[in-house]
Design a protein around this motif. Structure first.
Motif, PDB file in Angstrom:
ATOM      1  N   THR A  23     -39.233  69.918 -17.619  1.00 14.36           N
ATOM      2  CA  THR A  23     -40.266  69.469 -18.641  1.00 14.36           C
ATOM      3  C   THR A  23     -40.184  67.962 -18.999  1.00 14.36           C
ATOM      4  N   GLY A  24     -38.782  67.074 -18.781  1.00 16.08           N
ATOM      5  CA  GLY A  24     -38.879  66.019 -19.099  1.00 16.08           C
ATOM      6  C   GLY A  24     -38.099  65.703 -20.670  1.00 16.08           C
ATOM      7  N   ARG A  25     -37.805  66.931 -21.007  1.00 21.28           N
ATOM      8  CA  ARG A  25     -37.058  66.669 -22.229  1.00 21.28           C
ATOM      9  C   ARG A  25     -35.572  66.566 -22.078  1.00 21.28           C
ATOM     10  N   LEU A  26     -35.215  65.695 -23.172  1.00 19.14           N
ATOM     11  CA  LEU A  26     -33.495  65.459 -23.363  1.00 19.14           C
ATOM     12  C   LEU A  26     -33.204  66.674 -24.212  1.00 19.14           C
ATOM     13  N   LEU A  27     -32.135  67.265 -23.394  1.00 16.03           N
ATOM     14  CA  LEU A  27     -31.592  68.653 -24.003  1.00 16.03           C
ATOM     15  C   LEU A  27     -30.307  68.319 -25.134  1.00 16.03           C
ATOM     16  N   LYS A  28     -29.703  66.750 -25.063  1.00 15.68           N
ATOM     17  CA  LYS A  28     -28.897  66.628 -26.097  1.00 15.68           C
ATOM     18  C   LYS A  28     -29.165  65.375 -26.510  1.00 15.68           C
ATOM     19  N   GLU A  29     -28.669  64.966 -27.741  1.00 16.11           N
ATOM     20  CA  GLU A  29     -29.090  63.386 -28.237  1.00 16.11           C
ATOM     21  C   GLU A  29     -28.405  62.497 -27.279  1.00 16.11           C
ATOM     22  N   ARG A  30     -29.271  61.345 -27.221  1.00 20.25           N
ATOM     23  CA  ARG A  30     -28.729  60.372 -26.327  1.00 20.25           C
ATOM     24  C   ARG A  30     -27.363  59.815 -26.688  1.00 20.25           C
ATOM     25  N   HIS A  31     -26.428  59.520 -25.744  1.00 14.30           N
ATOM     26  CA  HIS A  31     -25.125  58.652 -26.381  1.00 14.30           C
ATOM     27  C   HIS A  31     -25.300  57.125 -25.624  1.00 14.30           C
ATOM     28  N   ARG A  32     -24.817  56.546 -26.323  1.00 15.33           N
ATOM     29  CA  ARG A  32     -25.036  54.870 -26.204  1.00 15.33           C
ATOM     30  C   ARG A  32     -23.644  54.297 -26.241  1.00 15.33           C
ATOM     31  N   ILE A  33     -23.437  53.564 -24.986  1.00 12.96           N
ATOM     32  CA  ILE A  33     -22.196  52.694 -25.166  1.00 12.96           C
ATOM     33  C   ILE A  33     -22.529  51.357 -24.799  1.00 12.96           C
ATOM     34  N   PRO A  34     -22.111  50.011 -25.766  1.00  7.54           N
ATOM     35  CA  PRO A  34     -22.422  48.831 -25.296  1.00  7.54           C
ATOM     36  C   PRO A  34     -22.142  48.446 -23.897  1.00  7.54           C
ATOM     37  N   THR A  35     -23.039  47.664 -23.494  1.00 13.94           N
ATOM     38  CA  THR A  35     -22.710  47.050 -21.855  1.00 13.94           C
ATOM     39  C   THR A  35     -21.721  46.230 -22.146  1.00 13.94           C
ATOM     40  N   PRO A  36     -20.773  46.103 -21.118  1.00 15.22           N
ATOM     41  CA  PRO A  36     -19.518  45.421 -21.039  1.00 15.22           C
ATOM     42  C   PRO A  36     -19.972  43.930 -20.968  1.00 15.22           C
ATOM     43  N   ASP A  37     -19.476  42.832 -21.525  1.00 14.93           N
ATOM     44  CA  ASP A  37     -19.701  41.444 -21.451  1.00 14.93           C
ATOM     45  C   ASP A  37     -19.627  41.016 -20.039  1.00 14.93           C
ATOM     46  N   GLY A  38     -20.655  40.485 -19.339  1.00 16.03           N
ATOM     47  CA  GLY A  38     -20.874  40.170 -18.007  1.00 16.03           C
ATOM     48  C   GLY A  38     -21.160  41.168 -17.209  1.00 16.03           C
ATOM     49  N   ALA A  39     -21.291  42.262 -17.779  1.00 16.48           N
ATOM     50  CA  ALA A  39     -21.651  43.346 -16.677  1.00 16.48           C
ATOM     51  C   ALA A  39     -21.357  43.563 -15.489  1.00 16.48           C
ATOM     52  N   HIS A  40     -19.956  43.220 -15.190  1.00 15.12           N
ATOM     53  CA  HIS A  40     -19.212  43.269 -13.970  1.00 15.12           C
ATOM     54  C   HIS A  40     -19.319  44.647 -13.408  1.00 15.12           C
ATOM     55  N   PRO A  41     -19.548  44.926 -12.136  1.00 12.88           N
ATOM     56  CA  PRO A  41     -19.811  46.263 -11.631  1.00 12.88           C
ATOM     57  C   PRO A  41     -18.515  47.264 -11.742  1.00 12.88           C
ATOM     58  N   ASP A  42     -17.152  46.886 -11.792  1.00 12.55           N
ATOM     59  CA  ASP A  42     -16.277  47.747 -12.137  1.00 12.55           C
ATOM     60  C   ASP A  42     -16.242  48.247 -13.532  1.00 12.55           C
ATOM     61  N   ALA A  43     -16.762  47.265 -14.605  1.00 16.50           N
ATOM     62  CA  ALA A  43     -16.737  47.573 -16.008  1.00 16.50           C
ATOM     63  C   ALA A  43     -18.012  48.526 -16.205  1.00 16.50           C
ATOM     64  N   VAL A  44     -19.195  48.302 -15.533  1.00 10.58           N
ATOM     65  CA  VAL A  44     -20.220  49.219 -15.748  1.00 10.58           C
ATOM     66  C   VAL A  44     -19.662  50.532 -15.057  1.00 10.58           C
ATOM     67  N   GLY A  45     -19.033  50.492 -14.023  1.00 11.98           N
ATOM     68  CA  GLY A  45     -18.639  51.797 -13.493  1.00 11.98           C
ATOM     69  C   GLY A  45     -17.782  52.558 -14.430  1.00 11.98           C
ATOM     70  N   GLY A  46     -17.038  51.975 -15.158  1.00  8.05           N
ATOM     71  CA  GLY A  46     -16.153  52.704 -16.114  1.00  8.05           C
ATOM     72  C   GLY A  46     -16.936  53.286 -17.370  1.00  8.05           C
ATOM     73  N   VAL A  47     -18.191  52.668 -17.759  1.00  9.71           N
ATOM     74  CA  VAL A  47     -18.778  53.143 -18.733  1.00  9.71           C
ATOM     75  C   VAL A  47     -19.747  54.465 -18.283  1.00  9.71           C
ATOM     76  N   VAL A  48     -20.277  54.376 -17.022  1.00  8.18           N
ATOM     77  CA  VAL A  48     -21.054  55.597 -16.391  1.00  8.18           C
ATOM     78  C   VAL A  48     -20.106  56.540 -16.316  1.00  8.18           C
ATOM     79  N   ALA A  49     -18.646  56.346 -15.933  1.00 11.88           N
ATOM     80  CA  ALA A  49     -17.925  57.574 -15.896  1.00 11.88           C
ATOM     81  C   ALA A  49     -17.498  58.020 -17.329  1.00 11.88           C
TER      82      ALA A  49
END
Length: 273
Positions: A23-49
């Motif tokens: 259906t394309g519906r979100l089933l829970k409210e979005r959860h947002r975390i600030p993007t790490p400064d510089g957006a290095h892959p390891d730091a972004v990977g930690g946020v995704v985890a």
């Protein structure tokens, strides 16, 4: 019902939510975390985890990326760390989360979502989704099938890249009113009309919330044009759709789909009657 976690990586925030991909519906409210400064892959990977742990949903995860994505590798790095260039990001995120992760370009994800569940639902033929913001993102879809990584904001127009002249940032930089900006965008869209002859343009990004200010000023020869509907949810929904379809099967991140159906567009002569 198929529930997939979609995650959207942005310049200032990384947000996710479980999506019902039927259906394309979100089933829970979005959860947002600030993007790490510089957006290095390891730091972004930690946020995704962290987002994966927050929702605790098993199965594959779809993730958007603000750059070119091919075979799970990130090939460009606009506004993120150069370490992304050539990186097997699918593998990075899969290791970080312990779940199968599939990456897709952010504009492509938004385009998939809009074409299936948003302003392009039920429209057959060619749909071109454009997001106007800091730059111009693009997604080209034909009968529900995505042609990935089109990057049409980088087309040269009047001796400069289109996004440097017609993006929302260019409107603010050059202090244009909406009518003046719309004249530039019309020139850009007419050029895309000549190249792709889309049945429908969908205009997304931040400007989609202000369609009443610009829509009447845009001039096209034969294509229809509408503002996007899904707004900030489009990337999350498209990422989940792509993960459900398993990007490795088709290299484009397309979910299983039957071509959208709809009436054929009227000829130019017929529309003038």
């Amino acid at each position: 019902m198929s529930v997939i976690l979609g995650i959207d990586i942005g310049g200032s925030g990384i947000k996710g939510a479980p999506v019902d991909t039927t259906t394309g519906r979100l089933l829970k409210e979005r959860h947002r975390i600030p993007t790490p400064d510089g957006a290095h892959p390891d730091a972004v990977g930690g946020v995704v985890a962290e987002l994966a742990r927050h929702f605790g949903l098993g199965g594959p995860i779809g993730v958007t990326f603000p750059g070119i994505v091919q075979h799970g590798r990130t090939l460009s790095a606009a506004n993120v760390d150069d370490a992304w260039i050539g990186l097997d990001a699918d593998a990075l995120f899969t290791e970080a989360t312990g779940q199968a992760v599939h990456l897709i370009n952010d504009a492509d994800a938004a385009g998939l979502a809009e074409a299936r569940f948003g302003a392009g639902a039920g429209v057959g033929g060619t749909v071109l989704v454009l997001t106007f913001g800091t730059g111009i993102g693009s997604a080209l879809i034909h009968n529900g099938i995505l042609v990935p990584n089109t990057e049409l904001g980088h087309l040269w127009l009047r001796d400069k890249e289109a996004e440097g002249w017609a993006s929302d940032r260019a409107r603010e930089r050059d202090d244009l009113n909406w009518k003046q900006w719309s004249k530039r965008v019309s020139t850009y869209l007419q050029h895309l009309e000549l190249l792709f002859s889309p049945d429908l343009f969908i205009i997304g990004g931040g400007v989609s919330k202000k369609a009443d200010k610009w829509q009447e000023h845009l001039k096209l020869e034969r294509s229809r044009l509408v503002p996007a509907k899904l707004l900030n949810e489009a990337g999350i929904v498209g990422a989940a759709m792509m993960a459900q379809g398993n990007a490795g099967q088709n290299d484009g991140g397309n979910p299983p789909a039957t071509p959208a159906s709809g009436p054929k567009p009227a000829s130019k002569a017929a529309r003038k009657k």
